[in-house]
Design an enzyme around this catalytic site. Structure first.
Site, PDB file in Angstrom:
ATOM      1  N   ASP A  56       0.905  -1.070   0.001  1.00 12.61           N
ATOM      2  CA  ASP A  56      -0.094   0.137   0.031  1.00 12.61           C
ATOM      3  C   ASP A  56       1.153   1.398  -0.175  1.00 12.61           C
ATOM      4  O   ASP A  56       0.941   2.338  -0.925  1.00 12.61           O
ATOM      5  CB  ASP A  56      -0.936   0.124   1.066  1.00 12.61           C
ATOM      6  CG  ASP A  56      -1.964   0.129   1.185  1.00 12.61           C
ATOM      7  OD1 ASP A  56      -2.590   0.725  -0.160  1.00 12.61           O
ATOM      8  OD2 ASP A  56      -2.803   0.475   2.024  1.00 12.61           O
ATOM      9  N   GLU A  79      -5.216   7.926   0.242  1.00 16.03           N
ATOM     10  CA  GLU A  79      -5.337   7.177   1.306  1.00 16.03           C
ATOM     11  C   GLU A  79      -4.888   7.203   2.942  1.00 16.03           C
ATOM     12  O   GLU A  79      -5.005   7.131   3.161  1.00 16.03           O
ATOM     13  CB  GLU A  79      -6.122   5.822   0.793  1.00 16.03           C
ATOM     14  CG  GLU A  79      -6.391   4.988   1.958  1.00 16.03           C
ATOM     15  CD  GLU A  79      -6.992   3.628   1.681  1.00 16.03           C
ATOM     16  OE1 GLU A  79      -7.173   2.600   1.778  1.00 16.03           O
ATOM     17  OE2 GLU A  79      -8.335   3.414   2.884  1.00 16.03           O
ATOM     18  N   ASP A 135      -6.597   5.736  -5.114  1.00 12.38           N
ATOM     19  CA  ASP A 135      -6.486   4.106  -3.646  1.00 12.38           C
ATOM     20  C   ASP A 135      -5.108   3.295  -4.387  1.00 12.38           C
ATOM     21  O   ASP A 135      -5.737   2.317  -5.167  1.00 12.38           O
ATOM     22  CB  ASP A 135      -7.885   3.651  -3.911  1.00 12.38           C
ATOM     23  CG  ASP A 135      -8.094   2.884  -2.112  1.00 12.38           C
ATOM     24  OD1 ASP A 135      -6.611   2.019  -1.990  1.00 12.38           O
ATOM     25  OD2 ASP A 135      -9.255   2.106  -1.749  1.00 12.38           O
ATOM     26  N   ILE A 137      -4.027   0.946  -2.668  1.00 10.89           N
ATOM     27  CA  ILE A 137      -4.543  -0.806  -3.242  1.00 10.89           C
ATOM     28  C   ILE A 137      -6.106  -0.608  -2.549  1.00 10.89           C
ATOM     29  O   ILE A 137      -5.923  -0.381  -0.956  1.00 10.89           O
ATOM     30  CB  ILE A 137      -3.897  -2.027  -2.393  1.00 10.89           C
ATOM     31  CG1 ILE A 137      -2.245  -1.823  -2.460  1.00 10.89           C
ATOM     32  CG2 ILE A 137      -4.727  -3.001  -2.540  1.00 10.89           C
ATOM     33  CD1 ILE A 137      -1.225  -2.894  -2.353  1.00 10.89           C
ATOM     34  N   ASP A 138      -6.835  -0.801  -3.181  1.00 13.91           N
ATOM     35  CA  ASP A 138      -8.640  -0.945  -2.728  1.00 13.91           C
ATOM     36  C   ASP A 138      -8.676  -2.381  -2.628  1.00 13.91           C
ATOM     37  O   ASP A 138      -8.281  -3.556  -4.079  1.00 13.91           O
ATOM     38  CB  ASP A 138      -9.675  -0.668  -3.793  1.00 13.91           C
ATOM     39  CG  ASP A 138     -10.728  -0.423  -3.576  1.00 13.91           C
ATOM     40  OD1 ASP A 138     -11.103  -0.359  -2.496  1.00 13.91           O
ATOM     41  OD2 ASP A 138     -11.594  -0.183  -4.565  1.00 13.91           O
ATOM     42  N   THR A 140      -8.265  -4.260   0.074  1.00 10.08           N
ATOM     43  CA  THR A 140      -6.759  -5.200   0.648  1.00 10.08           C
ATOM     44  C   THR A 140      -7.571  -6.393   1.104  1.00 10.08           C
ATOM     45  O   THR A 140      -6.588  -7.206   1.194  1.00 10.08           O
ATOM     46  CB  THR A 140      -6.306  -4.254   2.194  1.00 10.08           C
ATOM     47  OG1 THR A 140      -7.178  -3.793   2.369  1.00 10.08           O
ATOM     48  CG2 THR A 140      -5.763  -3.181   1.138  1.00 10.08           C
ATOM     49  N   HIS A 230     -18.978  -3.846   4.433  1.00 11.06           N
ATOM     50  CA  HIS A 230     -18.232  -2.703   3.935  1.00 11.06           C
ATOM     51  C   HIS A 230     -19.970  -2.625   3.092  1.00 11.06           C
ATOM     52  O   HIS A 230     -20.102  -1.477   2.408  1.00 11.06           O
ATOM     53  CB  HIS A 230     -17.371  -3.222   2.943  1.00 11.06           C
ATOM     54  CG  HIS A 230     -16.091  -2.615   3.168  1.00 11.06           C
ATOM     55  ND1 HIS A 230     -14.628  -3.585   2.202  1.00 11.06           N
ATOM     56  CD2 HIS A 230     -15.670  -3.133   4.181  1.00 11.06           C
ATOM     57  CE1 HIS A 230     -13.805  -3.586   3.384  1.00 11.06           C
ATOM     58  NE2 HIS A 230     -14.615  -3.395   4.651  1.00 11.06           N
ATOM     59  N   SER A 254     -13.246  -4.599  -3.760  1.00 10.20           N
ATOM     60  CA  SER A 254     -12.692  -3.468  -4.812  1.00 10.20           C
ATOM     61  C   SER A 254     -13.254  -2.660  -5.583  1.00 10.20           C
ATOM     62  O   SER A 254     -14.032  -2.711  -5.957  1.00 10.20           O
ATOM     63  CB  SER A 254     -11.000  -3.641  -5.299  1.00 10.20           C
ATOM     64  OG  SER A 254     -11.312  -4.563  -6.709  1.00 10.20           O
ATOM     65  N   LYS A 257     -15.323  -4.025  -8.715  1.00  7.45           N
ATOM     66  CA  LYS A 257     -17.070  -4.192  -9.017  1.00  7.45           C
ATOM     67  C   LYS A 257     -17.414  -3.479 -10.490  1.00  7.45           C
ATOM     68  O   LYS A 257     -18.185  -3.882 -11.372  1.00  7.45           O
ATOM     69  CB  LYS A 257     -17.426  -4.711  -8.003  1.00  7.45           C
ATOM     70  CG  LYS A 257     -17.253  -5.133  -6.839  1.00  7.45           C
ATOM     71  CD  LYS A 257     -18.360  -5.145  -5.451  1.00  7.45           C
ATOM     72  CE  LYS A 257     -18.198  -4.161  -5.163  1.00  7.45           C
ATOM     73  NZ  LYS A 257     -16.476  -4.342  -4.009  1.00  7.45           N
ATOM     74  N   ARG A 271     -24.205  -1.616  -3.476  1.00  2.00           N
ATOM     75  CA  ARG A 271     -23.320  -0.971  -2.269  1.00  2.00           C
ATOM     76  C   ARG A 271     -24.062  -0.416  -1.342  1.00  2.00           C
ATOM     77  O   ARG A 271     -24.185   0.612  -0.594  1.00  2.00           O
ATOM     78  CB  ARG A 271     -22.198  -0.305  -2.393  1.00  2.00           C
ATOM     79  CG  ARG A 271     -21.483  -0.083  -1.167  1.00  2.00           C
ATOM     80  CD  ARG A 271     -20.086   0.673  -1.869  1.00  2.00           C
ATOM     81  NE  ARG A 271     -18.569   1.415  -1.062  1.00  2.00           N
ATOM     82  CZ  ARG A 271     -17.791  -0.076  -0.779  1.00  2.00           C
ATOM     83  NH1 ARG A 271     -17.702  -1.032  -1.776  1.00  2.00           N
ATOM     84  NH2 ARG A 271     -17.115   0.114  -0.154  1.00  2.00           N
ATOM     85  N   ASP A 284     -11.982   5.741  -3.023  1.00  2.00           N
ATOM     86  CA  ASP A 284     -13.287   4.151  -3.236  1.00  2.00           C
ATOM     87  C   ASP A 284     -13.776   4.032  -3.916  1.00  2.00           C
ATOM     88  O   ASP A 284     -14.414   2.912  -5.112  1.00  2.00           O
ATOM     89  CB  ASP A 284     -13.688   3.980  -1.568  1.00  2.00           C
ATOM     90  CG  ASP A 284     -12.431   3.589  -0.914  1.00  2.00           C
ATOM     91  OD1 ASP A 284     -11.543   2.738  -1.216  1.00  2.00           O
ATOM     92  OD2 ASP A 284     -13.191   3.875   0.629  1.00  2.00           O
TER      93      ASP A 284
END
Ligand code: AMP
Ligand code: MG
Length: 344
Positions: A56, A79, A135, A137-138, A140, A230, A254, A257, A271, A284
């Site tokens: 990250d 981030e 981001d 690493i979205d 993780t 989430h 992540s 999608k 979501r 995000d």
């Protein structure tokens, strides 16, 4: 060609698009190197989260230094910040980050340069001027499981997302061949459509992507987070039921999608908030948002309001996210509203 393109003689945001792709591809290489070296290392248990932490920070350092090289005056909303890498307490982590960054870039960077690059990401965001949202690493959790994760970078100008790049190192290039080649980069510039290419391939590999043309929700499929913390899987399931959806949800981590829906692998992204207090972060959603829209889709929050990227580092004016092709979007929002109204 747009008026802006005519004025510059170049395609609108062409330089930014190329730089963003360079940055996301470099960071994706960092992530892949970490995954190979650390996560699969038999001496590490699955509970050890440090590989993703190292990746990250390193990915943010790499992206920010590439952005600085091309656009030294641009601000960045990233981030991560370098607090945990400073001082004696941060020494072990810092050394791992320095080693990783320098093992994947042509021009070695000192520890100070790396920390400074990471901290370029502390910009507060807002309604005017230009800034990037990153981001590194979205997803993780997906990274640690060896599943989906993404490197996500977007350019926001005057509060609107104008460019988005999402690197998905583990996403199958062709969803009908799930065991085939993996690694996708999706990119979109305002008004220019959405494209994908194989991660690491030349720009000549780019092909246009678009959302599915499903017109009846009962034929649709939807995707959602793997992590129930989430997004509310139970609310999503009720909405799907109202829409007559019978296919099982596609769960993935992540902003992959958004890419999946933008290229028609699935038809809807739900979501629904799993908590009343959580505020979504701009990094995000910014890149995924423009890729969806340029692929012919629509994105909003659970009230049908557009996501507002002009407020700062968070989407504080919005709750949750809904994305779908334009043909079914209104029906999806109606089902979201009916489901939530029933709950209260
Ligand atoms: P996903 O992989 O789509 O489940 O989303 C991953 C992102 O969810 C992370 O980057 C976090 O920033 C974000 N996240 C963390 N906690 C929450 C929460 N309670 N609700 C929604 N998103 C969250
Ligand atoms: Mg994230």
């Amino acid at each position: 060609m747009s008026a802006r393109a005519c004025a510059t003689g170049m395609a609108y945001l062409a330089k930014e698009r190329a730089a963003a792709i360079e940055a996301v591809e470099s960071a994706s290489r960092v992530c892949k190197a970490v995954f190979k070296k650390l996560v699969t290392d038999e001496t590490l248990t699955k509970k050890d989260k440090s590989p993703v932490t190292v990746a990250d920070f390193s990915a943010q350092a790499v992206v920010n230094s590439i952005l600085e090289k091309h656009f030294p005056d641009d601000a960045i909303v990233g981030e991560e910040d370098a607090k945990d890498l400073r001082g004696d307490e941060g020494r072990v982590l810092r050394e791992r980050v320095v080693e990783l960054v320098n093992s994947t870039t042509k021009h070695p960077m000192s520890a100070d340069e790396i920390l400074r690059a990471i901290d370029r990401g502390q910009y507060a965001g807002g309604p005017t001027g230009r800034h990037w949202a990153l981001d590194p690493i979205d997803g993780t959790k997906g990274f640690l499981r060896g599943e989906q994760f993404a490197v996500c970078l977007a350019l926001i100008v005057d509060g609107q997302v104008r460019l988005g790049v999402v690197g998905c190192p583990n996403l199958p290039y062709d969803i009908t061949k799930p065991d085939g080649e993996r690694g996708v980069l999706a990119v979109a510039v305002e008004g220019q459509g959405a494209f994908q290419k194989r991660l690491g391939a030349d720009l000549s590999d780019e092909t246009r992507i678009s959302v599915s043309n499903v017109m009846e929700t009962r034929n649709a499929s939807f995707c959602e987070s793997v992590e129930a913390a989430h997004a509310s899987h139970s609310d999503n399931a009720k909405i799907a039921e109202l829409l007559g959806i019978t296919k099982q949800p596609v769960r993935m981590d992540s902003q992959c999608k958004y890419v999946a829906v933008a290229r028609g692998d699935a038809d809807i992204y739900l979501r629904l908030p799993s908590s009343n207090t959580y505020v979504e972060k701009i990094w995000d959603h910014a890149a995924g948002n423009i890729i969806m829209q340029e692929a012919g889709g629509r994105v909003s929050d659970i009230d049908g309001k557009q996501l507002d990227f002009s407020i700062g580092r968070t989407l504080s004016a919005n709750k949750g996210v809904v994305a779908a092709g334009a043909g079914i979007f209104d029906m999806v929002i109606a089902a979201v509203k009916a489901t939530l109204a029933n709950k209260n």
